[in-house]
Design a protein around this motif. Sequence first.
Motif, PDB file in Angstrom:
ATOM      1  N   MET A  74       0.843  -1.189   0.000  1.00  0.00           N
ATOM      2  CA  MET A  74       0.000   0.000   0.000  1.00  0.00           C
ATOM      3  C   MET A  74       0.885   1.248   0.000  1.00  0.00           C
ATOM      4  O   MET A  74       1.881   1.311   0.698  1.00  0.00           O
ATOM      5  CB  MET A  74      -0.908  -0.021   1.234  1.00  0.00           C
ATOM      6  N   ALA A  75       0.499   2.223  -0.798  1.00  0.00           N
ATOM      7  CA  ALA A  75       1.275   3.455  -0.928  1.00  0.00           C
ATOM      8  C   ALA A  75       1.173   4.306   0.332  1.00  0.00           C
ATOM      9  O   ALA A  75       0.154   4.291   1.022  1.00  0.00           O
ATOM     10  CB  ALA A  75       0.768   4.259  -2.119  1.00  0.00           C
ATOM     11  N   ALA A  76       2.242   5.017   0.604  1.00  0.00           N
ATOM     12  CA  ALA A  76       2.214   5.968   1.721  1.00  0.00           C
ATOM     13  C   ALA A  76       1.202   7.051   1.393  1.00  0.00           C
ATOM     14  O   ALA A  76       1.116   7.508   0.255  1.00  0.00           O
ATOM     15  CB  ALA A  76       3.597   6.574   1.921  1.00  0.00           C
ATOM     16  N   ASN A  77       0.424   7.452   2.391  1.00  0.00           N
ATOM     17  CA  ASN A  77      -0.580   8.489   2.173  1.00  0.00           C
ATOM     18  C   ASN A  77       0.096   9.857   2.158  1.00  0.00           C
ATOM     19  O   ASN A  77       0.675  10.278   3.158  1.00  0.00           O
ATOM     20  CB  ASN A  77      -1.658   8.424   3.253  1.00  0.00           C
ATOM     21  N   ARG A  78       0.025  10.535   1.012  1.00  0.00           N
ATOM     22  CA  ARG A  78       0.686  11.834   0.828  1.00  0.00           C
ATOM     23  C   ARG A  78      -0.294  12.999   0.975  1.00  0.00           C
ATOM     24  O   ARG A  78       0.038  14.131   0.671  1.00  0.00           O
ATOM     25  CB  ARG A  78       1.334  11.887  -0.560  1.00  0.00           C
ATOM     26  N   LYS A  79      -1.535  12.721   1.431  1.00  0.00           N
ATOM     27  CA  LYS A  79      -2.592  13.740   1.498  1.00  0.00           C
ATOM     28  C   LYS A  79      -2.194  14.932   2.360  1.00  0.00           C
ATOM     29  O   LYS A  79      -2.424  16.078   1.974  1.00  0.00           O
ATOM     30  CB  LYS A  79      -3.888  13.100   2.020  1.00  0.00           C
ATOM     31  N   ALA A  80      -1.606  14.716   3.517  1.00  0.00           N
ATOM     32  CA  ALA A  80      -1.224  15.831   4.395  1.00  0.00           C
ATOM     33  C   ALA A  80      -0.200  16.737   3.704  1.00  0.00           C
ATOM     34  O   ALA A  80      -0.294  17.973   3.793  1.00  0.00           O
ATOM     35  CB  ALA A  80      -0.673  15.309   5.717  1.00  0.00           C
ATOM     36  N   GLY A 105       0.680   1.214 -13.165  1.00  0.00           N
ATOM     37  CA  GLY A 105      -0.736   1.527 -13.223  1.00  0.00           C
ATOM     38  C   GLY A 105      -1.483   1.110 -11.973  1.00  0.00           C
ATOM     39  O   GLY A 105      -2.697   1.288 -11.873  1.00  0.00           O
ATOM     40  N   THR A 106      -0.761   0.583 -10.996  1.00  0.00           N
ATOM     41  CA  THR A 106      -1.401   0.120  -9.756  1.00  0.00           C
ATOM     42  C   THR A 106      -1.100   1.005  -8.549  1.00  0.00           C
ATOM     43  O   THR A 106      -1.651   0.781  -7.476  1.00  0.00           O
ATOM     44  CB  THR A 106      -0.973  -1.323  -9.430  1.00  0.00           C
ATOM     45  N   GLY A 107      -0.247   2.007  -8.707  1.00  0.00           N
ATOM     46  CA  GLY A 107       0.151   2.845  -7.573  1.00  0.00           C
ATOM     47  C   GLY A 107      -0.562   4.182  -7.559  1.00  0.00           C
ATOM     48  O   GLY A 107      -1.138   4.623  -8.546  1.00  0.00           O
ATOM     49  N   ASP A 108      -0.523   4.817  -6.386  1.00  0.00           N
ATOM     50  CA  ASP A 108      -1.136   6.135  -6.234  1.00  0.00           C
ATOM     51  C   ASP A 108      -0.471   6.876  -5.079  1.00  0.00           C
ATOM     52  O   ASP A 108       0.572   6.465  -4.597  1.00  0.00           O
ATOM     53  CB  ASP A 108      -2.651   6.024  -6.045  1.00  0.00           C
ATOM     54  N   ALA A 109      -1.109   7.938  -4.627  1.00  0.00           N
ATOM     55  CA  ALA A 109      -0.559   8.757  -3.546  1.00  0.00           C
ATOM     56  C   ALA A 109      -1.171   8.399  -2.190  1.00  0.00           C
ATOM     57  O   ALA A 109      -1.027   9.138  -1.227  1.00  0.00           O
ATOM     58  CB  ALA A 109      -0.777  10.233  -3.854  1.00  0.00           C
ATOM     59  N   GLY A 110      -1.869   7.266  -2.133  1.00  0.00           N
ATOM     60  CA  GLY A 110      -2.380   6.779  -0.852  1.00  0.00           C
ATOM     61  C   GLY A 110      -3.737   7.330  -0.442  1.00  0.00           C
ATOM     62  O   GLY A 110      -4.166   7.115   0.686  1.00  0.00           O
ATOM     63  N   TYR A 111      -4.414   8.029  -1.324  1.00  0.00           N
ATOM     64  CA  TYR A 111      -5.754   8.554  -1.024  1.00  0.00           C
ATOM     65  C   TYR A 111      -6.546   8.644  -2.324  1.00  0.00           C
ATOM     66  O   TYR A 111      -5.985   8.549  -3.406  1.00  0.00           O
ATOM     67  CB  TYR A 111      -5.682   9.931  -0.344  1.00  0.00           C
ATOM     68  N   LYS A 112      -7.847   8.826  -2.206  1.00  0.00           N
ATOM     69  CA  LYS A 112      -8.731   8.908  -3.369  1.00  0.00           C
ATOM     70  C   LYS A 112      -9.489  10.235  -3.368  1.00  0.00           C
ATOM     71  O   LYS A 112      -9.734  10.819  -2.313  1.00  0.00           O
ATOM     72  CB  LYS A 112      -9.751   7.764  -3.367  1.00  0.00           C
ATOM     73  N   LEU A 113      -9.878  10.677  -4.566  1.00  0.00           N
ATOM     74  CA  LEU A 113     -10.633  11.921  -4.741  1.00  0.00           C
ATOM     75  C   LEU A 113     -12.072  11.617  -5.132  1.00  0.00           C
ATOM     76  O   LEU A 113     -12.309  10.699  -5.916  1.00  0.00           O
ATOM     77  CB  LEU A 113     -10.035  12.759  -5.880  1.00  0.00           C
ATOM     78  N   PRO A 114     -13.014  12.420  -4.653  1.00  0.00           N
ATOM     79  CA  PRO A 114     -14.372  12.293  -5.176  1.00  0.00           C
ATOM     80  C   PRO A 114     -14.414  12.849  -6.603  1.00  0.00           C
ATOM     81  O   PRO A 114     -13.718  13.814  -6.917  1.00  0.00           O
ATOM     82  CB  PRO A 114     -15.217  13.135  -4.222  1.00  0.00           C
ATOM     83  N   GLN A 115     -15.197  12.228  -7.449  1.00  0.00           N
ATOM     84  CA  GLN A 115     -15.291  12.662  -8.848  1.00  0.00           C
ATOM     85  C   GLN A 115     -15.837  14.080  -8.947  1.00  0.00           C
ATOM     86  O   GLN A 115     -16.555  14.541  -8.063  1.00  0.00           O
ATOM     87  CB  GLN A 115     -16.139  11.679  -9.660  1.00  0.00           C
ATOM     88  N   GLN A 139      -3.034   9.295 -10.707  1.00  0.00           N
ATOM     89  CA  GLN A 139      -2.876   8.980 -12.123  1.00  0.00           C
ATOM     90  C   GLN A 139      -3.788   9.831 -12.994  1.00  0.00           C
ATOM     91  O   GLN A 139      -4.961  10.009 -12.691  1.00  0.00           O
ATOM     92  CB  GLN A 139      -3.149   7.497 -12.372  1.00  0.00           C
ATOM     93  N   PHE A 140      -3.209  10.336 -14.053  1.00  0.00           N
ATOM     94  CA  PHE A 140      -3.918  11.200 -14.992  1.00  0.00           C
ATOM     95  C   PHE A 140      -3.657  10.711 -16.405  1.00  0.00           C
ATOM     96  O   PHE A 140      -2.753   9.907 -16.635  1.00  0.00           O
ATOM     97  CB  PHE A 140      -3.449  12.656 -14.846  1.00  0.00           C
ATOM     98  N   PHE A 141      -4.442  11.207 -17.335  1.00  0.00           N
ATOM     99  CA  PHE A 141      -4.156  10.926 -18.736  1.00  0.00           C
ATOM    100  C   PHE A 141      -4.405  12.183 -19.559  1.00  0.00           C
ATOM    101  O   PHE A 141      -5.138  13.083 -19.147  1.00  0.00           O
ATOM    102  CB  PHE A 141      -4.956   9.733 -19.281  1.00  0.00           C
TER     103      PHE A 141
END
Length: 178
Positions: free
Chosen positions: A1-7, A82-92, A118-120
């Motif tokens: 699991m990715a470290a949460n970078r939200k803070a 394609g499986t990693g992120d910054a440890g948090y999710k955004l609402p659409q 992840q962006f495109f």
Amino acid sequence: MAANRKAEVDAAVKDVDFSKKTYQVELDTTKGKILLDLWPDVAPGHCKNIIGLSKIGFYDGVTFHRVISGFMIQGGCPLGTGTGDAGYKLPQEFNDKAHTTGVLSMARAQHPDTAGSQFFICVADARFLDKQYTAFGKTANDESTKVALAIGAVKTGANDKPVEPVKINKATVIETAK
């Protein structure tokens, strides 16, 4: 699991003020520079997210791990899979912006509220994505669009991964007073 970078991201964007400044993100890639205009009027959360991730250096050294010619180039995964992120999710923040060539949008899983880092960037019209993915910016000029198209034309192998890695050397935020 990715470290949460939200803070870290929240701290990096505490002074972001869309009413007083315009913001752009410049991706200095191994194929050239892509300057992106952001659309905070339709997706302020996603704009703040890419600004914050860029300011903390999250995208520096990350590859475009998925390239589909005639469709899009995808980056922002710290693992390059394609499986990693910054440890948090955004609402659409679905909106009425069309997914046309040069449009910046957020990648996500099946559930709408699963975007993260992840962006495109569309390298062709992809209107079938409209109102299903959060469009939040666009290439700022012809040179930037040409670089995105050049990345979209690289040779790929398994899982649409470029045979020769295309890297984001550095992501920089440009702030301009209104």
